[in-house]
Design a protein around this motif. Structure first.
Motif, PDB file in Angstrom:
ATOM      1  N   VAL A 189     -58.000  20.161 -82.663  1.00  0.00           N
ATOM      2  CA  VAL A 189     -59.421  20.411 -82.408  1.00  0.00           C
ATOM      3  C   VAL A 189     -59.702  20.269 -80.920  1.00  0.00           C
ATOM      4  O   VAL A 189     -60.332  21.124 -80.296  1.00  0.00           O
ATOM      5  N   SER A 190     -59.230  19.173 -80.342  1.00  0.00           N
ATOM      6  CA  SER A 190     -59.446  18.920 -78.910  1.00  0.00           C
ATOM      7  C   SER A 190     -58.867  20.045 -78.061  1.00  0.00           C
ATOM      8  O   SER A 190     -59.478  20.461 -77.064  1.00  0.00           O
ATOM      9  N   LYS A 191     -57.695  20.548 -78.451  1.00  0.00           N
ATOM     10  CA  LYS A 191     -57.042  21.622 -77.708  1.00  0.00           C
ATOM     11  C   LYS A 191     -57.884  22.896 -77.732  1.00  0.00           C
ATOM     12  O   LYS A 191     -58.090  23.546 -76.702  1.00  0.00           O
ATOM     13  N   HIS A 192     -58.405  23.268 -78.912  1.00  0.00           N
ATOM     14  CA  HIS A 192     -59.233  24.482 -79.027  1.00  0.00           C
ATOM     15  C   HIS A 192     -60.516  24.343 -78.203  1.00  0.00           C
ATOM     16  O   HIS A 192     -60.941  25.298 -77.543  1.00  0.00           O
ATOM     17  N   ILE A 193     -61.129  23.181 -78.251  1.00  0.00           N
ATOM     18  CA  ILE A 193     -62.358  22.959 -77.476  1.00  0.00           C
ATOM     19  C   ILE A 193     -62.058  23.027 -75.974  1.00  0.00           C
ATOM     20  O   ILE A 193     -62.810  23.638 -75.205  1.00  0.00           O
ATOM     21  N   GLN A 194     -60.945  22.418 -75.579  1.00  0.00           N
ATOM     22  CA  GLN A 194     -60.559  22.443 -74.171  1.00  0.00           C
ATOM     23  C   GLN A 194     -60.313  23.870 -73.690  1.00  0.00           C
ATOM     24  O   GLN A 194     -60.712  24.251 -72.572  1.00  0.00           O
ATOM     25  N   GLU A 195     -59.695  24.690 -74.536  1.00  0.00           N
ATOM     26  CA  GLU A 195     -59.433  26.084 -74.171  1.00  0.00           C
ATOM     27  C   GLU A 195     -60.732  26.869 -74.017  1.00  0.00           C
ATOM     28  O   GLU A 195     -60.860  27.723 -73.131  1.00  0.00           O
TER      29      GLU A 195
ATOM     30  N   LYS B   9     -65.397  27.806 -68.181  1.00  0.00           N
ATOM     31  CA  LYS B   9     -65.493  26.993 -66.953  1.00  0.00           C
ATOM     32  C   LYS B   9     -66.711  26.058 -66.967  1.00  0.00           C
ATOM     33  O   LYS B   9     -67.402  25.889 -65.972  1.00  0.00           O
ATOM     34  N   ILE B  10     -66.958  25.471 -68.158  1.00  0.00           N
ATOM     35  CA  ILE B  10     -68.083  24.553 -68.282  1.00  0.00           C
ATOM     36  C   ILE B  10     -67.853  23.647 -69.489  1.00  0.00           C
ATOM     37  O   ILE B  10     -67.200  24.040 -70.473  1.00  0.00           O
ATOM     38  N   LYS B  11     -68.344  22.434 -69.406  1.00  0.00           N
ATOM     39  CA  LYS B  11     -68.191  21.480 -70.501  1.00  0.00           C
ATOM     40  C   LYS B  11     -69.133  21.847 -71.654  1.00  0.00           C
ATOM     41  O   LYS B  11     -70.299  22.182 -71.430  1.00  0.00           O
ATOM     42  N   LEU B  12     -68.625  21.759 -72.864  1.00  0.00           N
ATOM     43  CA  LEU B  12     -69.414  22.051 -74.057  1.00  0.00           C
ATOM     44  C   LEU B  12     -69.884  20.773 -74.758  1.00  0.00           C
ATOM     45  O   LEU B  12     -70.878  20.798 -75.479  1.00  0.00           O
ATOM     46  N   PHE B  13     -69.152  19.690 -74.546  1.00  0.00           N
ATOM     47  CA  PHE B  13     -69.503  18.403 -75.155  1.00  0.00           C
ATOM     48  C   PHE B  13     -69.516  17.311 -74.088  1.00  0.00           C
ATOM     49  O   PHE B  13     -68.690  17.316 -73.173  1.00  0.00           O
ATOM     50  N   ASP B  14     -70.467  16.393 -74.214  1.00  0.00           N
ATOM     51  CA  ASP B  14     -70.417  15.141 -73.472  1.00  0.00           C
ATOM     52  C   ASP B  14     -69.680  14.135 -74.340  1.00  0.00           C
ATOM     53  O   ASP B  14     -69.979  13.997 -75.537  1.00  0.00           O
ATOM     54  N   ARG B  15     -68.716  13.438 -73.768  1.00  0.00           N
ATOM     55  CA  ARG B  15     -67.904  12.499 -74.524  1.00  0.00           C
ATOM     56  C   ARG B  15     -68.165  11.077 -74.029  1.00  0.00           C
ATOM     57  O   ARG B  15     -68.009  10.804 -72.842  1.00  0.00           O
TER      58      ARG B  15
ATOM     59  N   LYS C  17     -67.918   8.982 -79.459  1.00  0.00           N
ATOM     60  CA  LYS C  17     -69.096   9.791 -79.764  1.00  0.00           C
ATOM     61  C   LYS C  17     -69.158  11.025 -78.873  1.00  0.00           C
ATOM     62  O   LYS C  17     -68.810  10.967 -77.689  1.00  0.00           O
ATOM     63  N   ILE C  18     -69.599  12.148 -79.448  1.00  0.00           N
ATOM     64  CA  ILE C  18     -69.764  13.377 -78.674  1.00  0.00           C
ATOM     65  C   ILE C  18     -71.160  13.942 -78.908  1.00  0.00           C
ATOM     66  O   ILE C  18     -71.778  13.712 -79.951  1.00  0.00           O
ATOM     67  N   SER C  19     -71.650  14.674 -77.934  1.00  0.00           N
ATOM     68  CA  SER C  19     -72.928  15.371 -78.065  1.00  0.00           C
ATOM     69  C   SER C  19     -72.823  16.682 -77.318  1.00  0.00           C
ATOM     70  O   SER C  19     -72.009  16.828 -76.395  1.00  0.00           O
ATOM     71  N   LEU C  20     -73.625  17.652 -77.716  1.00  0.00           N
ATOM     72  CA  LEU C  20     -73.574  18.971 -77.097  1.00  0.00           C
ATOM     73  C   LEU C  20     -74.234  18.951 -75.717  1.00  0.00           C
ATOM     74  O   LEU C  20     -75.290  18.338 -75.536  1.00  0.00           O
ATOM     75  N   THR C  21     -73.621  19.633 -74.775  1.00  0.00           N
ATOM     76  CA  THR C  21     -74.257  19.881 -73.484  1.00  0.00           C
ATOM     77  C   THR C  21     -75.190  21.076 -73.633  1.00  0.00           C
ATOM     78  O   THR C  21     -75.258  21.710 -74.703  1.00  0.00           O
TER      79      THR C  21
END
Length: 298
Positions: free
Chosen positions: A31-37, A43-49, A53-57
């Motif tokens: 999951v982390s790999k797909h999100i990182q890709e 070229k932008i973060k999709l989640f704040d970690r 806990k995570i939240s959407l940017t």
């Protein structure tokens, strides 16, 4: 890309990489790999970690909106193409408020499945507010709810009439009276559903018309489900306003009884809800079967 978006949407809905991995039957590192890709691609973060806990940017919120639209189009394509081969395959995401999902909709779903075995139905349960939000966020295609709220972005179609009655255990001190005046409500102890419940909203609206504020009633406890209210009632002197559909079995088994309240009738409709101007062929087919099942004319 489509699968990465699926992983992203699942993680965004769950707000957990671990839960997303479990739902998708893949590992958490995958999951982390797909999100990182995806983040590398845009070229932008999709989640704040923050720890676990995570939240959407803001970027994540935008991608989630577009992803939901994309998958809605795919579901429509799948069903429309299956019609051409007379197979009628697809998936329908349905939401129902608690009373409806527990006591009303099961026979309908069984009937629908018997006619259309290749249509997969996913049922989400929650209070009316949750189901309306799920529809607005395009997490479901159609909902069935109770309540009085009217969101301008939602189309409400009256579906099935319901009555809300005052109930208590059969050996309650009120059992000898069978009916009470409306002013006596203020002398009783009540159990209610949580804020956001369509049933609670209708009760409050009906009492207000009789110049009785819900705040004037003694609320012993707010509980998150109809079943927990019924269980509590069986061993307490509390009363509760409940849908007649929810207490049919207990009334037949003489576990609960109805107390009539003079000059108070609380009636409502359950509503089919869809987004304004948005109804695909599968949603329309489901609603058509729902209407036919209950012999309704909408």
């Amino acid at each position: 890309m489509d699968y990465r978006l699926q992983v992203f949407v699942t993680a965004a809905n769950r707000l957990s990489f671990t839960k997303a991995a479990s739902e998708l039957y893949i590992t958490q590192p995958a999951v982390s790999k797909h999100i990182q890709e995806l983040e590398d691609s845009y070229k932008i973060k999709l989640f704040d970690r923050k720890g676990s806990k995570i939240s959407l940017t803001q970027a994540g919120e935008i991608l989630l909106k577009h992803s939901r639209n994309i998958f809605e189009i795919y579901r429509t394509i799948d069903f429309d193409m299956s019609i051409l081969t007379k197979e009628r395959q697809g998936s329908l995401r349905l939401g129902a408020s608690t009373t409806i999902s527990q006591y009303v909709i099961s026979p309908l779903l069984a009937d629908f499945h018997s006619k259309l075995k290749d249509i997969k139905v996913n049922l989400r349960n929650g209070n009316t507010e949750h189901i309306e939000n799920a529809l607005i966020n395009k997490e479901i295609e159609v909902g069935i709810v109770e309540g009085q709220s009217k969101n301008p972005s939602i189309k409400y179609t009256a579906f099935l009439k319901d009555e809300i009655v005052l109930v208590c255990r059969t050996n309650h001190p009120l059992a000898r009276k069978r009916n009470i005046s409306i002013t006596e409500l203020e002398t009783l102890k009540f159990l209610t559903r949580e804020v956001g419940s369509g049933t609670l909203e209708v009760i409050e609206h009906s009492l207000k018309k009789e110049n009785i504020s819900l705040n004037k009633l003694t609320i012993e406890m707010q509980l998150g489900s109809t079943e927990s209210i019924k269980s509590y009632l069986s061993s307490s002197d509390c009363v509760a306003f409940m849908s007649i559909h929810a207490v049919n079995k207990e009334l037949k088994n003489n576990e609960l009884m109805i107390i009539d309240v003079d000059n108070l009738a609380i009636e409502r409709y359950f509503y089919i809800i869809t987004l304004q101007g948005s109804q695909n062929a599968l949603t329309a087919l489901f609603i058509k079967n729902l209407i036919k099942h209950y012999n309704l004319k909408l």
